[in-house]
Design a protein around this motif. Structure first.
Motif, PDB file in Angstrom:
ATOM      1  N   ILE A 150       0.870  -1.184   0.000  1.00 18.72           N
ATOM      2  CA  ILE A 150       0.000   0.000   0.000  1.00 18.72           C
ATOM      3  C   ILE A 150       0.900   1.225   0.000  1.00 18.72           C
ATOM      4  O   ILE A 150       1.922   1.258   0.695  1.00 18.72           O
ATOM      5  CB  ILE A 150      -0.925  -0.008   1.235  1.00 18.72           C
ATOM      6  CG1 ILE A 150      -2.008  -1.093   1.074  1.00 18.72           C
ATOM      7  CG2 ILE A 150      -1.563   1.355   1.462  1.00 18.72           C
ATOM      8  CD1 ILE A 150      -2.861  -1.277   2.307  1.00 18.72           C
ATOM      9  N   TYR A 151       0.514   2.230  -0.766  1.00 24.13           N
ATOM     10  CA  TYR A 151       1.304   3.464  -0.857  1.00 24.13           C
ATOM     11  C   TYR A 151       0.527   4.633  -0.266  1.00 24.13           C
ATOM     12  O   TYR A 151      -0.708   4.660  -0.286  1.00 24.13           O
ATOM     13  CB  TYR A 151       1.642   3.771  -2.319  1.00 24.13           C
ATOM     14  CG  TYR A 151       2.602   2.785  -2.934  1.00 24.13           C
ATOM     15  CD1 TYR A 151       3.974   2.989  -2.896  1.00 24.13           C
ATOM     16  CD2 TYR A 151       2.127   1.624  -3.557  1.00 24.13           C
ATOM     17  CE1 TYR A 151       4.860   2.081  -3.446  1.00 24.13           C
ATOM     18  CE2 TYR A 151       3.000   0.702  -4.114  1.00 24.13           C
ATOM     19  CZ  TYR A 151       4.363   0.938  -4.056  1.00 24.13           C
ATOM     20  OH  TYR A 151       5.244   0.031  -4.597  1.00 24.13           O
ATOM     21  N   THR A 154      -1.637   9.350  -3.350  1.00 25.10           N
ATOM     22  CA  THR A 154      -2.163   8.774  -4.585  1.00 25.10           C
ATOM     23  C   THR A 154      -1.114   7.937  -5.304  1.00 25.10           C
ATOM     24  O   THR A 154      -1.327   7.509  -6.441  1.00 25.10           O
ATOM     25  CB  THR A 154      -2.654   9.890  -5.526  1.00 25.10           C
ATOM     26  OG1 THR A 154      -1.554  10.768  -5.813  1.00 25.10           O
ATOM     27  CG2 THR A 154      -3.784  10.678  -4.884  1.00 25.10           C
ATOM     28  N   ALA A 155       0.014   7.711  -4.660  1.00 27.32           N
ATOM     29  CA  ALA A 155       1.104   6.976  -5.289  1.00 27.32           C
ATOM     30  C   ALA A 155       0.728   5.513  -5.513  1.00 27.32           C
ATOM     31  O   ALA A 155      -0.056   4.921  -4.766  1.00 27.32           O
ATOM     32  CB  ALA A 155       2.365   7.064  -4.440  1.00 27.32           C
ATOM     33  N   THR A 156       1.307   4.942  -6.555  1.00 28.29           N
ATOM     34  CA  THR A 156       1.125   3.520  -6.848  1.00 28.29           C
ATOM     35  C   THR A 156       2.466   2.793  -6.962  1.00 28.29           C
ATOM     36  O   THR A 156       2.503   1.577  -7.061  1.00 28.29           O
ATOM     37  CB  THR A 156       0.348   3.336  -8.165  1.00 28.29           C
ATOM     38  OG1 THR A 156       1.021   4.050  -9.208  1.00 28.29           O
ATOM     39  CG2 THR A 156      -1.084   3.856  -8.030  1.00 28.29           C
ATOM     40  N   THR A 157       3.552   3.555  -6.943  1.00 32.65           N
ATOM     41  CA  THR A 157       4.906   3.004  -6.968  1.00 32.65           C
ATOM     42  C   THR A 157       5.799   3.924  -6.143  1.00 32.65           C
ATOM     43  O   THR A 157       5.389   5.034  -5.764  1.00 32.65           O
ATOM     44  CB  THR A 157       5.477   2.922  -8.398  1.00 32.65           C
ATOM     45  OG1 THR A 157       5.644   4.252  -8.907  1.00 32.65           O
ATOM     46  CG2 THR A 157       4.556   2.119  -9.316  1.00 32.65           C
ATOM     47  N   THR A 158       7.020   3.497  -5.898  1.00 31.57           N
ATOM     48  CA  THR A 158       7.956   4.373  -5.183  1.00 31.57           C
ATOM     49  C   THR A 158       8.334   5.585  -6.041  1.00 31.57           C
ATOM     50  O   THR A 158       8.676   6.638  -5.504  1.00 31.57           O
ATOM     51  CB  THR A 158       9.239   3.607  -4.804  1.00 31.57           C
ATOM     52  OG1 THR A 158       9.835   3.048  -5.991  1.00 31.57           O
ATOM     53  CG2 THR A 158       8.932   2.491  -3.824  1.00 31.57           C
ATOM     54  N   THR A 160       6.265   7.316  -7.915  1.00 34.74           N
ATOM     55  CA  THR A 160       5.194   8.320  -7.865  1.00 34.74           C
ATOM     56  C   THR A 160       4.958   8.890  -6.466  1.00 34.74           C
ATOM     57  O   THR A 160       4.092   9.751  -6.295  1.00 34.74           O
ATOM     58  CB  THR A 160       3.880   7.731  -8.416  1.00 34.74           C
ATOM     59  OG1 THR A 160       3.561   6.522  -7.706  1.00 34.74           O
ATOM     60  CG2 THR A 160       4.016   7.421  -9.892  1.00 34.74           C
ATOM     61  N   ASP A 165       3.976  12.717   1.023  1.00 35.98           N
ATOM     62  CA  ASP A 165       3.186  11.503   1.249  1.00 35.98           C
ATOM     63  C   ASP A 165       3.645  10.794   2.519  1.00 35.98           C
ATOM     64  O   ASP A 165       4.213   9.692   2.489  1.00 35.98           O
ATOM     65  CB  ASP A 165       3.308  10.560   0.049  1.00 35.98           C
ATOM     66  CG  ASP A 165       2.582  11.087  -1.180  1.00 35.98           C
ATOM     67  OD1 ASP A 165       1.606  11.835  -1.011  1.00 35.98           O
ATOM     68  OD2 ASP A 165       3.004  10.744  -2.304  1.00 35.98           O
ATOM     69  N   LYS A 174      -6.592   1.601   6.111  1.00 41.01           N
ATOM     70  CA  LYS A 174      -6.534   1.029   4.767  1.00 41.01           C
ATOM     71  C   LYS A 174      -5.966  -0.383   4.803  1.00 41.01           C
ATOM     72  O   LYS A 174      -6.434  -1.279   4.087  1.00 41.01           O
ATOM     73  CB  LYS A 174      -5.682   1.926   3.872  1.00 41.01           C
ATOM     74  CG  LYS A 174      -5.791   1.629   2.384  1.00 41.01           C
ATOM     75  CD  LYS A 174      -5.070   2.696   1.575  1.00 41.01           C
ATOM     76  CE  LYS A 174      -5.209   2.438   0.073  1.00 41.01           C
ATOM     77  NZ  LYS A 174      -4.536   3.491  -0.731  1.00 41.01           N
ATOM     78  N   TYR A 178      -7.803  -3.880   3.632  1.00 40.08           N
ATOM     79  CA  TYR A 178      -7.104  -4.740   2.672  1.00 40.08           C
ATOM     80  C   TYR A 178      -6.971  -6.153   3.244  1.00 40.08           C
ATOM     81  O   TYR A 178      -7.203  -7.149   2.537  1.00 40.08           O
ATOM     82  CB  TYR A 178      -5.728  -4.138   2.389  1.00 40.08           C
ATOM     83  CG  TYR A 178      -4.916  -4.830   1.323  1.00 40.08           C
ATOM     84  CD1 TYR A 178      -4.692  -4.240   0.093  1.00 40.08           C
ATOM     85  CD2 TYR A 178      -4.328  -6.069   1.557  1.00 40.08           C
ATOM     86  CE1 TYR A 178      -3.917  -4.861  -0.889  1.00 40.08           C
ATOM     87  CE2 TYR A 178      -3.568  -6.705   0.592  1.00 40.08           C
ATOM     88  CZ  TYR A 178      -3.356  -6.103  -0.625  1.00 40.08           C
ATOM     89  OH  TYR A 178      -2.600  -6.727  -1.590  1.00 40.08           O
TER      90      TYR A 178
END
Length: 330
Positions: A150-151, A154-158, A160, A165, A174, A178
């Motif tokens: 989980i990031y 709004t990141a989905t990778t390191t 982004t 954040d 969250k 999950y």
């Protein structure tokens, strides 16, 4: 004429000190001291298997049986021939032997009051080394090649992730959502009569960001101070959110090259459920003493034979969720 001296290699002395350092090292180890390691496969975050003690073998294989998923046979329909075969998976722990030793330069009578003082000093240093070694091996195993992540923001990778954040308590909520939807479901241990949703271990900088930037942190701290919570999983926590004790530790993995420009400081917190990892021992405590140069020098050796692994079934982490955020670099 031969001089008679205290023999440090006496078998009873070695056995006594081996037992003593092992008890103390377990207390000093973060995972043992926090009661996250146990032999219960249904209530331990790290499951300890003693099966290889005194037995040949370099691996311990263990398995998981998934819940049945068929809808079942309705009414008078025929059951025979429509049985459900349980789905099983397995994982393995590879063991190794780890040792460290201290040897004095000699002339101990000029340096220490007694042989006991020498042994105490050596034991103190070596048991701390062993506890730290076990902890680092567990952190390395749990944090390697994460399949559930989980990031923050709004990141989905390191790549982004941005500098703002930071870790927040909302990320724990969250994680619990999950975990409840995961297959298989990730469950927390039952401790002090409370069914937890898991335990999260965050970095020191992530803890700082919580303290400085999250308005709900004070309430999370109060949750950890409720009477009746005596287990180290609770007493060692800095706060509790959504029935998730929040721990911090300096061995949580950090990074300095995340973000689009590779200049964002980050950390990967670990949300842990029952069966996150496993350990197997074939030698749980080694303590050896040896004299050199006609008793002029003395050496002490500590060690353990074990293996650690993150539990992975069907190419998926069983009960670990990585939480990647930016962090203040203190």
């Amino acid at each position: 004429m031969a001089d008679w001296t205290f023999t440090t290699a006496n078998a009873l002395t070695r056995q006594s000190w081996a037992k003593r350092w092992w008890i103390v090292a377990k207390t000093e180890s973060y995972f043992y001291g926090s009661k996250m390691i146990g032999q219960s496969e249904v209530n331990s975050i790290i499951v300890e298997f003693p099966d290889l003690k005194g037995q040949p073998g370099y691996q311990h294989t263990y398995g998981q049986v998934r819940e049945l998923s068929n809808a079942g046979i309705q009414g008078d329909a025929t059951q025979e021939g429509n049985e459900e075969a349980p789905v099983t998976y397995d994982d393995a722990i590879t063991i190794d032997l780890w040792r460290n030793a201290i040897r004095t330069k000699g002339k101990l009578s000029e340096q220490y009051k007694s042989d006991q003082d020498t042994r105490k000093r050596a034991t103190e240093l070596l048991k701390r080394w062993m506890a730290a070694k076990i902890d680092q091996d567990i952190f390395d195993a749990l944090g390697s090649s994460l399949t559930k992540v989980i990031y923050a923001g709004t990141a989905t990778t390191t790549v982004t992730l941005t500098a703002g954040d930071y870790f927040t308590l909302a990320l724990i909520a969250k994680c619990t959502a999950y975990a409840r939807k995961a297959t298989p479901k990730i469950l927390g241990p039952k401790v002090d009569g409370m069914q937890t949703n898991g335990v999260i271990v965050i970095s020191i900088d992530q803890e700082y960001d919580l303290q400085q930037r999250d308005a709900e942190w004070a309430q999370a701290q109060r949750e950890a101070q409720k009477p009746g919570l005596t287990n180290p999983i609770f007493t060692g926590a800095n706060g509790i959110k959504n029935k998730v004790p929040i721990h911090s530790h300096e061995r949580v993995a950090t990074a300095t090259n995340w973000g689009a420009a590779g200049d964002v400081n980050g950390a990967t917190a670990l949300f842990l459920g029952v069966g996150s990892g496993a350990m197997a021992y074939f030698l749980d405590k080694i303590w050896e003493e040896k004299t050199f140069d006609y008793g002029h020098k003395i050496g002490f050796c500590i060690g353990a034979g074990y293996g650690v692994s993150k539990t992975v079934f069907n190419s998926s982490d069983n009960a670990v969720i990585g939480v990647r955020t930016s962090r203040t670099n203190n």
